[in-house]
Structure formats: structure tokens, C-alpha cells
Design a protein around this motif. Structure first.
Motif, PDB file in Angstrom:
ATOM      1  N   SER A 188       0.830  -1.200   0.000  1.00 14.27           N
ATOM      2  CA  SER A 188       0.000   0.000   0.000  1.00 14.27           C
ATOM      3  C   SER A 188       0.870   1.258   0.000  1.00 14.27           C
ATOM      4  CB  SER A 188      -0.909   0.017   1.234  1.00 14.27           C
ATOM      5  OG  SER A 188      -0.135   0.235   2.410  1.00 14.27           O
ATOM      6  N   TYR A 189       0.213   2.401  -0.200  1.00 10.32           N
ATOM      7  CA  TYR A 189       0.915   3.691  -0.172  1.00 10.32           C
ATOM      8  C   TYR A 189       1.632   3.884   1.161  1.00 10.32           C
ATOM      9  CZ  TYR A 189       1.534   8.793  -0.308  1.00 10.32           C
ATOM     10  OH  TYR A 189       2.061  10.071  -0.273  1.00 10.32           O
ATOM     11  N   ILE A 190       0.933   3.622   2.251  1.00 12.88           N
ATOM     12  CA  ILE A 190       1.534   3.788   3.583  1.00 12.88           C
ATOM     13  C   ILE A 190       2.699   2.824   3.769  1.00 12.88           C
ATOM     14  CG2 ILE A 190       1.126   3.633   6.065  1.00 12.88           C
ATOM     15  CD1 ILE A 190      -0.156   6.053   4.706  1.00 12.88           C
ATOM     16  N   ARG A 245      11.272   5.087   4.393  1.00  7.15           N
ATOM     17  CA  ARG A 245      11.795   5.686   5.632  1.00  7.15           C
ATOM     18  C   ARG A 245      12.701   4.711   6.366  1.00  7.15           C
ATOM     19  NH1 ARG A 245       6.182   8.891   7.125  1.00  7.15           N
ATOM     20  NH2 ARG A 245       6.733  10.805   5.985  1.00  7.15           N
ATOM     21  N   ASN A 246      12.391   3.436   6.282  1.00  4.26           N
ATOM     22  CA  ASN A 246      13.263   2.435   6.887  1.00  4.26           C
ATOM     23  C   ASN A 246      14.610   2.342   6.174  1.00  4.26           C
ATOM     24  OD1 ASN A 246      11.388   1.730   8.848  1.00  4.26           O
ATOM     25  ND2 ASN A 246      10.511   0.061   7.655  1.00  4.26           N
ATOM     26  N   GLU A 247      14.642   2.803   4.916  1.00  2.00           N
ATOM     27  CA  GLU A 247      15.903   2.871   4.171  1.00  2.00           C
ATOM     28  C   GLU A 247      16.614   4.206   4.400  1.00  2.00           C
ATOM     29  OE1 GLU A 247      17.339   0.526   2.627  1.00  2.00           O
ATOM     30  OE2 GLU A 247      15.791  -0.963   2.156  1.00  2.00           O
ATOM     31  N   ASN A 248      16.119   4.950   5.393  1.00  2.00           N
ATOM     32  CA  ASN A 248      16.707   6.227   5.814  1.00  2.00           C
ATOM     33  C   ASN A 248      16.523   7.360   4.802  1.00  2.00           C
ATOM     34  OD1 ASN A 248      17.702   5.221   8.339  1.00  2.00           O
ATOM     35  ND2 ASN A 248      19.406   4.266   7.229  1.00  2.00           N
ATOM     36  N   VAL A 264      11.075  11.297   3.406  1.00  3.48           N
ATOM     37  CA  VAL A 264       9.967  11.174   2.455  1.00  3.48           C
ATOM     38  C   VAL A 264       9.041  12.380   2.575  1.00  3.48           C
ATOM     39  CG1 VAL A 264       8.051   9.748   1.656  1.00  3.48           C
ATOM     40  CG2 VAL A 264      10.086   8.664   2.622  1.00  3.48           C
ATOM     41  N   ASP A 265       8.923  13.132   1.483  1.00  5.29           N
ATOM     42  CA  ASP A 265       8.081  14.330   1.423  1.00  5.29           C
ATOM     43  C   ASP A 265       6.797  13.970   0.671  1.00  5.29           C
ATOM     44  OD1 ASP A 265       6.836  16.730   0.800  1.00  5.29           O
ATOM     45  OD2 ASP A 265       8.687  17.779   0.276  1.00  5.29           O
ATOM     46  N   THR A 266       5.664  14.030   1.355  1.00  2.78           N
ATOM     47  CA  THR A 266       4.370  13.688   0.739  1.00  2.78           C
ATOM     48  C   THR A 266       3.477  14.918   0.557  1.00  2.78           C
ATOM     49  OG1 THR A 266       3.361  13.217   2.887  1.00  2.78           O
ATOM     50  CG2 THR A 266       4.422  11.367   1.743  1.00  2.78           C
ATOM     51  N   THR A 267       3.999  16.114   0.768  1.00  7.04           N
ATOM     52  CA  THR A 267       3.166  17.318   0.737  1.00  7.04           C
ATOM     53  C   THR A 267       3.529  18.313  -0.366  1.00  7.04           C
ATOM     54  OG1 THR A 267       4.599  18.388   2.388  1.00  7.04           O
ATOM     55  CG2 THR A 267       2.692  17.162   3.214  1.00  7.04           C
ATOM     56  N   THR A 268       4.803  18.486  -0.666  1.00 10.82           N
ATOM     57  CA  THR A 268       5.223  19.526  -1.618  1.00 10.82           C
ATOM     58  C   THR A 268       4.558  19.374  -2.978  1.00 10.82           C
ATOM     59  OG1 THR A 268       7.362  19.761  -0.515  1.00 10.82           O
ATOM     60  CG2 THR A 268       7.200  20.587  -2.773  1.00 10.82           C
TER      61      THR A 268
END
Length: 377
Positions: free
Chosen positions: A220-222, A229-232, A235-239
């Protein structure tokens, strides 16, 4: 070390963002999956830099990037890894390598005698010493020299040549291509990946496997955000979360029906228009100012048409999407995507987000009544 992923929506201006935000005084490398992507990037760079590509900015396809930066410079190490010390390559082969299993005359799967195992150089190279383009990433991941693998050595070298590496349409990369990008990014000083999760799995190839599928379920998207994020990665989901192309009416309809979170950047006009009778459908189909988007086989029709998936990246003034049977009840209040494959939903999402104006929708049941009239002889 800056590692960032920007997740966008359709029409948000992913390529525009990349080309207008980079520092032209620095050494930039922009990578994309297809030649069409490259064309769009170069055009946008010229628009952003007084009609020419910035002198210190390079643009190349992913395959060209891997070949020139992770394969050719390390050919001696590749030869040594496979105990082929005299190996010297002679370019690239665009044909796919032999598969392990093939169908015989009776349709039964049998072992292919031409197949070569992954621990041999012949798995990655033709008898004419040309690298298979399809296995370049796999080869780069396979080769190791002592404690430092080829990927890490290549990243260190790339950091000397480029200040920033940017990858457009990141969602198009799967399996070994995706794995190589992730492993390479761990050692790069400054890398930006830009893509739209909901446009994955819409191309003719490269539609299966990680990061969007596991053996057990679709990701899924989440889940995808958490994986990154686990790969460091930051993650920008807003710009890039609003579409500059699609109207509020179109975005709201997609959000409601396909359960894809998309909103419009402004309040420009563009309506959802259902075509529910033969006369209206015929009128739209013969109107050359309206591009028709069909699921497949667009070339067989007399009207101006594109396949849903092939329209990715296009912006149209007005579009008409001819739906498939799976979406026959899309206009009903209780419609649910349910068990429709995510790849099919994503293809419809791509089609429905091409128009900057009105979006016409034609049911399959309506189109079938007049389809024969529009098929080429």
C-alpha cells in the motif's frame, strides 16, 4: 548526506520541480526511465535556463547510467569476478536473455538449453560479448571485490563527479533496478527520487515484484512510505500533493471513486461529463479536439486515441476515457474498487488525470454498441 524521496500526484509538476529547483552552478545528473521522460526533462531544462541545457547538468536514461557508470568502468572487476580475465565487451544487446523455462510445441514448460545460470558471465553477456541491457542492474548487484562491492565503489566515484543525482518517475523502477537505486543511494552524498506511487505498474514491462508487490500481497501507499523511511530516506508527501493539471471536480471524483488522494492546485474549470447514450458517444468520438483514451489497442480505431497506460506524462486540453467492463458501475454511489487489480486502477488513474479541462467518461456497454463503426478495415 541528503537522501530524499518526493511522492507526487499526477499533474503536480514532478519534472518541472526537478528542473527548476536544481542549482545550475553545480554538477547535476538527472536520470529517467524512458527516452520520452528524457525528452521532457531536456525541454523543461531549456525553459528554465534561457533555452539551453545547463552546462554542468547531465541527463541520461537509467540504462545508459548503469552501463556507463557501473559496468564499463569496472569491466576488469567483472571479468575477474567470473574468472574471465581476457573478457572485453563489445557494446549492448537490446534483446532479452534466454529464459530458464520455455514452452515446447505442446505448450508444456521445459528447461531452456540456451539458459545460463546467474553465477556465470554468459547469463549477462551474449556470445558476441555484448551486455544484455535487461540484466545490467542484476550484474552490478552480483559483482563484488573483497569487502567493497561494485555498487559502493561506483557511488564513491559518482560523488566525485556530481554534486546531486536526481531520478524522475521513480515509481517505474522495479526488482533489481529498484534494489540497485536503493543500495546506490546509501552511499551517495546527495540524491533525490521523485515519483507518483499510483502510477506504478502501468507500463507494458517492469510491472511485477518489489517494491510494490511481495509474494503475499500488494504494498500500500503507507507501506511504501514506511519502506522508504526504513531505508533512511526523508519522504516528502506534501510539496507535490496537488495537481496543477486537473480541475477540482476531476480530482474530487478520482478521490471518491478510486480512493486515491489527489486535490487540485487551483479552481480552474473542468467537469466530469458522463456520456450515456449512443448519439452523444458518437458525437464525442468523431470530435478530433477530444483525445480518446482506451484500455488497449488504440491503433485499431479510426478516431484519435491513446492507450490508458501510454498516455502517462501527457497533458491534454480535453479527454474522453472509454471505460472497461470492470468500471461499468463507476457512476453508481455504491461503487467500490474491491478486487479490481491495483495495476488496472492505476491505469485508469493515469487516463483520468490527463485532461486540464473537461473529462468525458463512456461506459463499455455504450461503446460496444457503436465500436464496430470506428474500427479500421
Amino acid at each position: 548526506m541528503a537522501k530524499k524521496v518526493m511522492l507526487a500526484v499526477a499533474g503536480a509538476g514532478k519534472t518541472y520541480y526537478i528542473c527548476h529547483k536544481i542549482d545550475f552552478r553545480k554538477k547535476n545528473l538527472i536520470i529517467a526511465y524512458t527516452h520520452e521522460n528524457i525528452h521532457n526533462i531536456k525541454k523543461e531544462l531549456c525553459d528554465a535556463n534561457n533555452g539551453c541545457i545547463p552546462e554542468l547538468t547531465s541527463v541520461m536514461t537509467y540504462d545508459a547510467f548503469v552501463y556507463h557508470n557501473l559496468i564499463l568502468p569496472y569491466e576488469p572487476s567483472i571479468a575477474n569476478h567470473f574468472s574471465e580475465d581476457s573478457f572485453v565487451s563489445k557494446g549492448i544487446c537490446l534483446f532479452d536473455p534466454p529464459r530458464q523455462m520455455v514452452k515446447n510445441a505442446s505448450g508444456k514448460s521445459v528447461y531452456n538449453p540456451l539458459y545460463r545460470k546467474k553465477d556465470t558471465l554468459a547469463h549477462y553477456v551474449t556470445s558476441q560479448r555484448q551486455y544484455y541491457c535487461a540484466t545490467l542492474s542484476e550484474l552490478a548487484l552480483q559483482v563484488k571485490k573483497g569487502k567493497d562491492n561494485l555498487v559502493k565503489r561506483a557511488a564513491i566515484r559518482l560523488n566525485k563527479f556530481y554534486d546531486s543525482i536526481l531520478i524522475d518517475e521513480f515509481q517505474d523502477f522495479r526488482e533489481q533496478d529498484y534494489e540497485l537505486i536503493i543500495k546506490l543511494a546509501k552511499h551517495l552524498n546527495n540524491v533525490l527520487l521523485v515519483g507518483d506511487y499510483y502510477q506504478h505498474s502501468v507500463s507494458g514491462k517492469n510491472n511485477t515484484g518489489k517494491p510494490f508487490e511481495t509474494q503475499k500481497r500488494n504494498i500500500s501507499y503507507i507501506d511504501f512510505v514506511n519502506i522508504l523511511r526504513n531505508e533512511n530516506f526523508d519522504v516528502d508527501t506534501t510539496t507535490l500533493s496537488t495537481s496543477r493539471r486537473c480541475s477540482a471536480d476531476v480530482c474530487n471524483y478520482i478521490c471518491c471513486k478510486l480512493r486515491i488522494n489527489i486535490s487540485s492546485y487551483d479552481n480552474h474549470r473542468g467537469a466530469i461529463i458522463w456520456i450515456d447514450d449512443i448519439d452523444k458517444a458518437t458525437s464525442v468520438l468523431v470530435d478530433n479536439t477530444i483525445t480518446k483514451l482506451v484500455y488497449s489497442n488504440s491503433a485499431k480505431y479510426l478516431f484519435n486515441a491513446l492507450n490508458w497506460s501510454y498516455s502517462k506524462g501527457d497533458t491534454l486540453n480535453c479527454a474522453c476515457v472509454i471505460l472497461t467492463d470492470k468500471f461499468e458501475k463507476l457512476d453508481e454511489d455504491d461503487f467500490k474498487v474491491g478486487k479490481i487489480p491495483s495495476s488496472t486502477i492505476n491505469k485508469l488513474y493515469v487516463a483520468m488525470t490527463r485532461s486540464r479541462g473537461d473529462l468525458y467518461l463512456v461506459k463499455a456497454s455504450v461503446f460496444k454498441k457503436i465500436q464496430k463503426e470506428f474500427i479500421k478495415n
